[in-house]
Motif scaffolding. Structure first.
Motif, PDB file in Angstrom:
ATOM      1  N   ASP A  84       0.810  -1.213   0.000  1.00 51.52           N
ATOM      2  CA  ASP A  84       0.000   0.000   0.000  1.00 51.52           C
ATOM      3  C   ASP A  84       0.845   1.264   0.000  1.00 51.52           C
ATOM      4  O   ASP A  84       0.327   2.365  -0.129  1.00 51.52           O
ATOM      5  CB  ASP A  84      -0.922   0.020   1.232  1.00 51.52           C
ATOM      6  CG  ASP A  84      -1.797  -1.235   1.315  1.00 51.52           C
ATOM      7  OD1 ASP A  84      -2.206  -1.725   0.240  1.00 51.52           O
ATOM      8  OD2 ASP A  84      -2.033  -1.718   2.436  1.00 51.52           O
ATOM      9  N   LEU A  85       2.128   1.132   0.159  1.00 48.91           N
ATOM     10  CA  LEU A  85       2.986   2.312   0.267  1.00 48.91           C
ATOM     11  C   LEU A  85       3.448   2.738  -1.111  1.00 48.91           C
ATOM     12  O   LEU A  85       4.081   1.977  -1.829  1.00 48.91           O
ATOM     13  CB  LEU A  85       4.207   2.009   1.151  1.00 48.91           C
ATOM     14  CG  LEU A  85       3.920   1.546   2.577  1.00 48.91           C
ATOM     15  CD1 LEU A  85       5.204   1.071   3.248  1.00 48.91           C
ATOM     16  CD2 LEU A  85       3.273   2.656   3.394  1.00 48.91           C
ATOM     17  N   ASP A  86       3.089   3.969  -1.519  1.00 52.69           N
ATOM     18  CA  ASP A  86       3.558   4.440  -2.817  1.00 52.69           C
ATOM     19  C   ASP A  86       4.263   5.780  -2.730  1.00 52.69           C
ATOM     20  O   ASP A  86       4.918   6.211  -3.649  1.00 52.69           O
ATOM     21  CB  ASP A  86       2.397   4.503  -3.825  1.00 52.69           C
ATOM     22  CG  ASP A  86       1.153   5.127  -3.224  1.00 52.69           C
ATOM     23  OD1 ASP A  86       1.287   5.812  -2.174  1.00 52.69           O
ATOM     24  OD2 ASP A  86       0.055   4.935  -3.771  1.00 52.69           O
ATOM     25  N   GLU A  87       4.119   6.492  -1.588  1.00 53.98           N
ATOM     26  CA  GLU A  87       4.744   7.815  -1.486  1.00 53.98           C
ATOM     27  C   GLU A  87       6.082   7.755  -0.751  1.00 53.98           C
ATOM     28  O   GLU A  87       6.984   8.544  -1.017  1.00 53.98           O
ATOM     29  CB  GLU A  87       3.839   8.775  -0.701  1.00 53.98           C
ATOM     30  CG  GLU A  87       2.519   9.105  -1.374  1.00 53.98           C
ATOM     31  CD  GLU A  87       1.654   9.926  -0.416  1.00 53.98           C
ATOM     32  OE1 GLU A  87       2.181  10.886   0.182  1.00 53.98           O
ATOM     33  OE2 GLU A  87       0.471   9.582  -0.241  1.00 53.98           O
ATOM     34  N   PHE A  88       6.158   6.888   0.255  1.00 56.19           N
ATOM     35  CA  PHE A  88       7.346   6.883   1.118  1.00 56.19           C
ATOM     36  C   PHE A  88       7.503   5.487   1.720  1.00 56.19           C
ATOM     37  O   PHE A  88       6.576   4.685   1.658  1.00 56.19           O
ATOM     38  CB  PHE A  88       7.168   7.939   2.234  1.00 56.19           C
ATOM     39  CG  PHE A  88       8.465   8.309   2.918  1.00 56.19           C
ATOM     40  CD1 PHE A  88       9.480   8.950   2.226  1.00 56.19           C
ATOM     41  CD2 PHE A  88       8.669   8.001   4.252  1.00 56.19           C
ATOM     42  CE1 PHE A  88      10.673   9.281   2.859  1.00 56.19           C
ATOM     43  CE2 PHE A  88       9.861   8.321   4.893  1.00 56.19           C
ATOM     44  CZ  PHE A  88      10.855   8.970   4.196  1.00 56.19           C
ATOM     45  N   HIS A  89       8.614   5.220   2.315  1.00 57.77           N
ATOM     46  CA  HIS A  89       8.903   3.915   2.932  1.00 57.77           C
ATOM     47  C   HIS A  89       8.816   2.772   1.929  1.00 57.77           C
ATOM     48  O   HIS A  89       8.635   1.619   2.322  1.00 57.77           O
ATOM     49  CB  HIS A  89       7.938   3.591   4.083  1.00 57.77           C
ATOM     50  CG  HIS A  89       7.914   4.590   5.191  1.00 57.77           C
ATOM     51  ND1 HIS A  89       9.045   5.029   5.817  1.00 57.77           N
ATOM     52  CD2 HIS A  89       6.870   5.231   5.788  1.00 57.77           C
ATOM     53  CE1 HIS A  89       8.702   5.909   6.761  1.00 57.77           C
ATOM     54  NE2 HIS A  89       7.394   6.049   6.757  1.00 57.77           N
ATOM     55  N   GLN A  90       8.930   3.088   0.613  1.00 59.95           N
ATOM     56  CA  GLN A  90       8.938   1.988  -0.330  1.00 59.95           C
ATOM     57  C   GLN A  90      10.195   1.158  -0.087  1.00 59.95           C
ATOM     58  O   GLN A  90      11.208   1.682   0.362  1.00 59.95           O
ATOM     59  CB  GLN A  90       8.933   2.471  -1.793  1.00 59.95           C
ATOM     60  CG  GLN A  90       7.652   3.146  -2.206  1.00 59.95           C
ATOM     61  CD  GLN A  90       7.827   4.642  -2.268  1.00 59.95           C
ATOM     62  OE1 GLN A  90       8.573   5.207  -1.477  1.00 59.95           O
ATOM     63  NE2 GLN A  90       7.148   5.277  -3.218  1.00 59.95           N
ATOM     64  N   GLY A  91      10.108  -0.086  -0.400  1.00 56.62           N
ATOM     65  CA  GLY A  91      11.270  -0.953  -0.210  1.00 56.62           C
ATOM     66  C   GLY A  91      11.277  -1.593   1.163  1.00 56.62           C
ATOM     67  O   GLY A  91      12.048  -2.503   1.433  1.00 56.62           O
ATOM     68  N   LEU A  92      10.399  -1.113   2.037  1.00 55.72           N
ATOM     69  CA  LEU A  92      10.255  -1.748   3.345  1.00 55.72           C
ATOM     70  C   LEU A  92       9.663  -3.139   3.134  1.00 55.72           C
ATOM     71  O   LEU A  92       8.740  -3.300   2.345  1.00 55.72           O
ATOM     72  CB  LEU A  92       9.287  -0.901   4.171  1.00 55.72           C
ATOM     73  CG  LEU A  92       9.325  -1.014   5.678  1.00 55.72           C
ATOM     74  CD1 LEU A  92      10.578  -0.317   6.212  1.00 55.72           C
ATOM     75  CD2 LEU A  92       8.081  -0.341   6.267  1.00 55.72           C
ATOM     76  N   VAL A  93      10.234  -4.120   3.795  1.00 57.06           N
ATOM     77  CA  VAL A  93       9.689  -5.482   3.670  1.00 57.06           C
ATOM     78  C   VAL A  93       9.015  -5.847   4.986  1.00 57.06           C
ATOM     79  O   VAL A  93       9.656  -5.832   6.032  1.00 57.06           O
ATOM     80  CB  VAL A  93      10.812  -6.495   3.366  1.00 57.06           C
ATOM     81  CG1 VAL A  93      10.253  -7.918   3.327  1.00 57.06           C
ATOM     82  CG2 VAL A  93      11.493  -6.139   2.056  1.00 57.06           C
ATOM     83  N   VAL A  94       7.725  -6.116   4.950  1.00 50.65           N
ATOM     84  CA  VAL A  94       7.037  -6.578   6.150  1.00 50.65           C
ATOM     85  C   VAL A  94       6.420  -7.939   5.852  1.00 50.65           C
ATOM     86  O   VAL A  94       5.513  -8.056   5.026  1.00 50.65           O
ATOM     87  CB  VAL A  94       5.962  -5.578   6.635  1.00 50.65           C
ATOM     88  CG1 VAL A  94       5.249  -6.137   7.868  1.00 50.65           C
ATOM     89  CG2 VAL A  94       6.590  -4.228   6.970  1.00 50.65           C
ATOM     90  N   ARG A  95       6.973  -8.963   6.481  1.00 51.38           N
ATOM     91  CA  ARG A  95       6.464 -10.336   6.339  1.00 51.38           C
ATOM     92  C   ARG A  95       6.274 -10.905   7.735  1.00 51.38           C
ATOM     93  O   ARG A  95       7.148 -11.504   8.314  1.00 51.38           O
ATOM     94  CB  ARG A  95       7.472 -11.184   5.552  1.00 51.38           C
ATOM     95  CG  ARG A  95       6.918 -11.674   4.223  1.00 51.38           C
ATOM     96  CD  ARG A  95       7.884 -12.600   3.490  1.00 51.38           C
ATOM     97  NE  ARG A  95       8.830 -11.867   2.673  1.00 51.38           N
ATOM     98  CZ  ARG A  95      10.121 -11.711   2.963  1.00 51.38           C
ATOM     99  NH1 ARG A  95      10.632 -12.223   4.052  1.00 51.38           N
ATOM    100  NH2 ARG A  95      10.905 -11.046   2.155  1.00 51.38           N
ATOM    101  N   HIS A  96       5.132 -10.599   8.290  1.00 51.30           N
ATOM    102  CA  HIS A  96       4.930 -10.936   9.706  1.00 51.30           C
ATOM    103  C   HIS A  96       3.462 -11.290   9.936  1.00 51.30           C
ATOM    104  O   HIS A  96       2.668 -10.434  10.328  1.00 51.30           O
ATOM    105  CB  HIS A  96       5.345  -9.749  10.575  1.00 51.30           C
ATOM    106  CG  HIS A  96       5.518 -10.097  12.026  1.00 51.30           C
ATOM    107  ND1 HIS A  96       6.275  -9.361  12.894  1.00 51.30           N
ATOM    108  CD2 HIS A  96       5.027 -11.124  12.767  1.00 51.30           C
ATOM    109  CE1 HIS A  96       6.247  -9.908  14.095  1.00 51.30           C
ATOM    110  NE2 HIS A  96       5.489 -10.975  14.042  1.00 51.30           N
TER     111      HIS A  96
END
Lengths: 198, 308
Positions: A84-96
């Protein structure tokens, strides 16, 4: 390795038939036990994470608090997952599991975390956050059976240090990483034949 | 050494044992059994060779033994060291527990032992072996120690094995010269100055936890661990047996063994099982706990557990 649980008993490894009478909830906290003089130190994060600012005009290495931006923008619950992130924090990986961002981050203050019931948790106390969904691991940790220890087994002689959850598990992708063994025995030298090759 | 409780009684002289063994074994077999020692003995003075068991020495004699080892190490390895002889702690019974649901076979314990205990660099010697096994088969006879890939591998389990510090140790019983015995805190030790290298103990150990020093260890001076124990990690001479001693030079000072501190998965738990408040006791009471080869009646002080 968790999958090991429930394997039928195999050759070589037999059930241990002894057993103490101490139950989990009766065990006194180590720190309260008699004669203890040194503390059990628990690692903890130094505070809320910060974001590196990589723009012209600011000295390299400048960081800002999460609230710097988030205090000025309303929390967006539709930003639940990394996709859902398109403006900022892209590249964050959340697999939890199925956890959404705001299951852990406090929408009223991005410089802290939150429990499921909304009560805030400081980043320093992140273990309380983990513990609410991972009770058995939190309990095992408290009893030294998960998470490891360094220092003194004997607290009458010196202090002990405990890792905390985020030392070993990235909160966003907590699966323990696979490792590459770096040190191997050179087995052929352990046998008598090796002697003649010297 | 008044705290040591090695059973008193007939304590054969080294000479007598050497003779007696020759009779029962046959001269050729005996010569073979002691050949590493015979070579080794050439470099020794008569005084050293016939020196009484160090446990029978006076306090002054012992200080001299420790000082001699420090001098020899400095001379041979170029490294200054401090050799101590910490006695067992009263009221302490050491035990170990490994969480097999967490161990992933990364081998950091093997390496930590190698460095802590002044093992031979050429052979990557260590008191610990980590076996890779087919999942569900906890048969340590079928394990492989030389796996070389990312861990944990699909379909594999990992089983670290070192001396199990048995309460009924088969190894000490077979020693013809009583050079190895169990201390009151549960640690099975070897007197490297007394061991004749016959390797009976190695054959008797069902866990393959004893090793023979085929060669003089090589260790660069800057890698020698100077914090040494007479019955633990001081540099062993060629031709003697050695084994895990629960890092007694550390643990009798209250510290954790090197392998426990080095484990990145937190699988290793060490402590005083005589203390009802210890982590070990909680594990024994609350986890599924196993010992290796329980049917042999060796009564290990080494436990393995699973999370659920």
């Amino acid at each position: 390795m968790a999958v090991l649980a429930g394997v039928p008993l195999a050759i070589g490894l037999s059930a241990w038939s002894g057993g103490g009478s101490v139950r989990a909830d009766e065990v006194p906290a180590e720190a309260a036990a008699a004669g203890v003089r040194f503390p059990v130190r628990v690692n903890r994060p130094s505070g809320p994470p910060r974001v590196l600012v990589d723009t012209e005009g600011v000295p390299p290495g400048t960081t800002v608090a999460c609230s710097t931006c988030h205090a000025t923008r309303p929390p967006d619950r539709t930003n639940a997952r990394t996709d859902d992130l398109d403006e900022f924090h892209q590249g964050l990986v959340v697999r939890h599991g199925d956890s959404t961002c705001l299951a852990c981050h406090d929408p009223t203050d991005y410089d802290r975390l939150r429990r499921a019931d909304g009560r805030p948790v400081a980043f320093e106390d992140v273990m309380d956050l983990c513990g609410q969904c991972h009770g058995p691991q939190r309990r095992d940790w408290r009893h030294g059976a998960h998470g490891g220890t360094t220092g003194y087994w004997d607290l009458t002689r010196g202090p002990r240090t405990r890792n905390h959850c985020v030392d070993c598990h990235d909160p966003h992708a907590p699966a323990f990483p696979r490792m590459r063994p770096t040190f191997k025995p050179i087995d052929r030298f352990l046998t008598p034949d090796a002697e003649s090759h010297e | 050494m008044s705290t040591r409780t090695k059973p008193e009684g007939k304590r054969p002289t080294r000479r007598a044992v050497v003779k007696g063994a020759a009779v029962t074994l046959g001269a050729a077999a005996f010569a073979k059994a002691v050949s590493p020692v015979a070579e080794f003995a050439e470099g020794l003075t008569v005084e050293q060779f016939l020196r009484r068991h160090y446990k029978e020495l006076s306090e002054d004699d012992k200080r001299e033994v420790l000082a001699r080892i420090e001098r020899d190490t400095e001379a041979e390895y170029g490294a200054a060291c401090k050799v101590a002889d910490p006695p067992p702690l009263p009221g302490v019974k050491f035990a170990y527990a490994i969480n097999l649901s967490k161990c992933n076979g990364n081998g950091k314990c093997v390496e930590a032992c190698h460095r802590e205990n002044n093992h031979d660099r050429d052979t990557n010697q260590s008191y610990i072996r980590v076996l890779e096994l087919e999942k569900g088969s906890m048969d340590l006879e079928k394990g492989n120690t030389t796996y070389d890939h990312a861990v944990p591998a699909e379909g594999k389990d990992y089983l670290p094995v070192q001396c199990q510090q048995c309460d009924a140790p088969p190894c000490t019983a077979v020693c013809p010269v009583e050079a190895t015995w169990k201390e009151p805190d549960g640690i099975v030790v070897v007197d490297y100055d007394w061991c004749i290298g016959c390797r009976y103990c190695e054959a008797a150990c069902p866990y393959h936890a004893r090793r023979f020093n085929w060669k003089k260890p090589t260790i660069p001076a800057d890698e020698v661990n100077p914090d040494q124990g007479l019955l633990s990690n001081r540099i062993r001479p060629q031709g003697v047996m050695e084994k895990c001693h629960f890092c007694l030079h550390r643990t009798r000072e209250g510290r954790l063994p090197a392998c426990a501190e080095a484990c990145p998965t937190g699988a290793r738990v060490f402590g005083n099982v005589a203390d009802p408040a210890s982590e070990l006791r909680w594990i024994l009471a609350n986890k599924r706990v196993f010992v290796l080869k329980e049917e042999l009646g060796t009564k290990p002080s080494f436990f393995y557990f699973f999370d659920d």
